[in-house]
Design a protein around this motif. Structure first.
Motif, PDB file in Angstrom:
ATOM      1  N   VAL A   3       0.752  -4.386  20.809  1.00 37.81           N
ATOM      2  CA  VAL A   3       1.681  -4.920  19.825  1.00 37.81           C
ATOM      3  C   VAL A   3       1.012  -4.861  18.462  1.00 37.81           C
ATOM      4  N   GLU A   4       1.762  -4.353  17.476  1.00 40.83           N
ATOM      5  CA  GLU A   4       1.289  -4.319  16.094  1.00 40.83           C
ATOM      6  C   GLU A   4       2.334  -5.004  15.227  1.00 40.83           C
ATOM      7  N   ILE A   5       1.867  -5.924  14.393  1.00 37.80           N
ATOM      8  CA  ILE A   5       2.754  -6.641  13.481  1.00 37.80           C
ATOM      9  C   ILE A   5       2.367  -6.249  12.057  1.00 37.80           C
ATOM     10  N   PHE A   6       3.329  -5.722  11.326  1.00 37.65           N
ATOM     11  CA  PHE A   6       3.124  -5.305   9.944  1.00 37.65           C
ATOM     12  C   PHE A   6       3.723  -6.382   9.044  1.00 37.65           C
ATOM     13  N   ASP A   7       2.826  -7.186   8.446  1.00 35.01           N
ATOM     14  CA  ASP A   7       3.226  -8.318   7.617  1.00 35.01           C
ATOM     15  C   ASP A   7       3.568  -7.886   6.196  1.00 35.01           C
ATOM     16  N   PHE A  54      -0.183   0.977   6.639  1.00 32.20           N
ATOM     17  CA  PHE A  54       1.274   1.097   6.505  1.00 32.20           C
ATOM     18  C   PHE A  54       1.647   2.549   6.209  1.00 32.20           C
ATOM     19  N   ALA A  55       0.900   3.164   5.289  1.00 31.79           N
ATOM     20  CA  ALA A  55       1.190   4.541   4.878  1.00 31.79           C
ATOM     21  C   ALA A  55       0.938   5.541   6.005  1.00 31.79           C
ATOM     22  N   GLU A  56      -0.022   5.253   6.868  1.00 28.54           N
ATOM     23  CA  GLU A  56      -0.371   6.176   7.962  1.00 28.54           C
ATOM     24  C   GLU A  56       0.639   6.152   9.104  1.00 28.54           C
ATOM     25  N   ASN A  57       1.470   5.112   9.171  1.00 31.69           N
ATOM     26  CA  ASN A  57       2.421   4.978  10.276  1.00 31.69           C
ATOM     27  C   ASN A  57       3.794   5.468   9.814  1.00 31.69           C
ATOM     28  N   SER A  58       4.270   6.554  10.394  1.00 34.66           N
ATOM     29  CA  SER A  58       5.523   7.169   9.938  1.00 34.66           C
ATOM     30  C   SER A  58       6.729   6.255  10.130  1.00 34.66           C
ATOM     31  N   GLU A  59       6.751   5.457  11.188  1.00 36.69           N
ATOM     32  CA  GLU A  59       7.878   4.535  11.417  1.00 36.69           C
ATOM     33  C   GLU A  59       7.916   3.453  10.341  1.00 36.69           C
ATOM     34  N   ILE A  60       6.762   2.905  10.019  1.00 37.17           N
ATOM     35  CA  ILE A  60       6.686   1.859   8.998  1.00 37.17           C
ATOM     36  C   ILE A  60       7.037   2.441   7.636  1.00 37.17           C
ATOM     37  N   THR A  61       6.525   3.639   7.339  1.00 33.32           N
ATOM     38  CA  THR A  61       6.842   4.302   6.071  1.00 33.32           C
ATOM     39  C   THR A  61       8.340   4.521   5.951  1.00 33.32           C
ATOM     40  N   ARG A  62       8.973   4.985   7.023  1.00 35.68           N
ATOM     41  CA  ARG A  62      10.420   5.231   7.016  1.00 35.68           C
ATOM     42  C   ARG A  62      11.191   3.937   6.726  1.00 35.68           C
ATOM     43  N   ILE A  63      10.807   2.850   7.390  1.00 32.66           N
ATOM     44  CA  ILE A  63      11.491   1.564   7.179  1.00 32.66           C
ATOM     45  C   ILE A  63      11.318   1.103   5.734  1.00 32.66           C
ATOM     46  N   LEU A  64      10.109   1.232   5.199  1.00 35.51           N
ATOM     47  CA  LEU A  64       9.865   0.808   3.821  1.00 35.51           C
ATOM     48  C   LEU A  64      10.658   1.650   2.824  1.00 35.51           C
ATOM     49  N   ILE A  65      10.784   2.942   3.085  1.00 34.61           N
ATOM     50  CA  ILE A  65      11.559   3.812   2.190  1.00 34.61           C
ATOM     51  C   ILE A  65      13.047   3.452   2.274  1.00 34.61           C
ATOM     52  N   GLU A  66      13.547   3.250   3.487  1.00 31.29           N
ATOM     53  CA  GLU A  66      14.968   2.960   3.681  1.00 31.29           C
ATOM     54  C   GLU A  66      15.364   1.555   3.236  1.00 31.29           C
ATOM     55  N   GLY A  68      12.930  -1.031   1.971  1.00 33.35           N
ATOM     56  CA  GLY A  68      12.048  -1.714   1.040  1.00 33.35           C
ATOM     57  C   GLY A  68      11.185  -2.757   1.733  1.00 33.35           C
ATOM     58  N   PRO A  69      10.310  -3.405   0.970  1.00 28.39           N
ATOM     59  CA  PRO A  69       9.364  -4.358   1.544  1.00 28.39           C
ATOM     60  C   PRO A  69      10.024  -5.605   2.141  1.00 28.39           C
ATOM     61  N   ASP A  70      11.293  -5.865   1.788  1.00 28.90           N
ATOM     62  CA  ASP A  70      11.977  -7.024   2.375  1.00 28.90           C
ATOM     63  C   ASP A  70      12.241  -6.841   3.861  1.00 28.90           C
ATOM     64  N   ALA A  71      12.085  -5.613   4.374  1.00 30.10           N
ATOM     65  CA  ALA A  71      12.267  -5.350   5.814  1.00 30.10           C
ATOM     66  C   ALA A  71      11.107  -5.920   6.624  1.00 30.10           C
ATOM     67  N   LEU A  72       9.986  -6.203   5.976  1.00 34.10           N
ATOM     68  CA  LEU A  72       8.821  -6.748   6.670  1.00 34.10           C
ATOM     69  C   LEU A  72       9.037  -8.212   6.995  1.00 34.10           C
ATOM     70  N   VAL A  84      12.570  -5.925  13.274  1.00 33.03           N
ATOM     71  CA  VAL A  84      12.493  -5.666  11.837  1.00 33.03           C
ATOM     72  C   VAL A  84      13.020  -6.905  11.114  1.00 33.03           C
ATOM     73  N   GLY A  85      12.260  -7.380  10.139  1.00 32.03           N
ATOM     74  CA  GLY A  85      12.711  -8.489   9.307  1.00 32.03           C
ATOM     75  C   GLY A  85      12.430  -9.865   9.856  1.00 32.03           C
ATOM     76  N   GLU A  86      11.819  -9.940  11.035  1.00 33.02           N
ATOM     77  CA  GLU A  86      11.449 -11.232  11.602  1.00 33.02           C
ATOM     78  C   GLU A  86      10.304 -11.037  12.588  1.00 33.02           C
ATOM     79  N   TYR A  87       9.586 -12.127  12.795  1.00 31.47           N
ATOM     80  CA  TYR A  87       8.461 -12.071  13.724  1.00 31.47           C
ATOM     81  C   TYR A  87       8.953 -12.181  15.162  1.00 31.47           C
ATOM     82  N   PRO A  88       8.179 -11.641  16.116  1.00 31.43           N
ATOM     83  CA  PRO A  88       8.550 -11.823  17.518  1.00 31.43           C
ATOM     84  C   PRO A  88       8.451 -13.306  17.884  1.00 31.43           C
ATOM     85  N   THR A  89       9.330 -13.746  18.753  1.00 27.53           N
ATOM     86  CA  THR A  89       9.281 -15.136  19.204  1.00 27.53           C
ATOM     87  C   THR A  89       8.107 -15.306  20.161  1.00 27.53           C
TER      88      THR A  89
END
Length: 119
Positions: A3-7, A54-66, A68-72, A84-89
């Protein structure tokens, strides 16, 4: 299981600092601490301190481009987007790792030593 969490950008690695602490960040920090202590593979990355990850991960880069940082925050489970947009419970984390949810509530203990002779 990984599991990876991108804050989002935070003042420190956990976000559990400053005068008012978000209880959600405390919950996540406790769960991550407990899972790491068990030797399970979970990582948190902070946009402020680790932008390269963040930049090295293509999925994270795609989400940030689509979106923005509010998706984190964004959570990946075995490199696949899970949230996306919330932490795992706590329940989701316990299910993914096969542990009891109660085991994920241990708070990190910080040891402080003060040498009074120096004062």
């Amino acid at each position: 299981m990984k599991v990876e969490i991108f804050d989002p950008a935070m003042c420190c690695s956990t976000g559990v600092c400053g005068p008012s602490v978000d209880p959600e960040l405390t919950r996540v920090a406790s769960a991550v601490y407990s899972l790491e202590k068990k030797g399970l593979e979970i990582k948190r990355y902070n946009l402020t301190n680790e932008p390269g990850v963040f930049a090295e991960n293509s999925e994270i880069t795609r989400i940030l481009i689509e979106k923005g940082p509010d998706a984190l925050p964004v959570t990946l489970l075995n490199s696949q987007i899970k949230k996306v947009g919330e932490y795992p419970t706590t329940e989701e984390l316990s299910e993914w790792f096969g542990v009891n949810p109660e085991e994920l509530k241990e708070k990190p203990k910080v040891k402080l030593s003060i040498d009074l002779k120096q004062l």
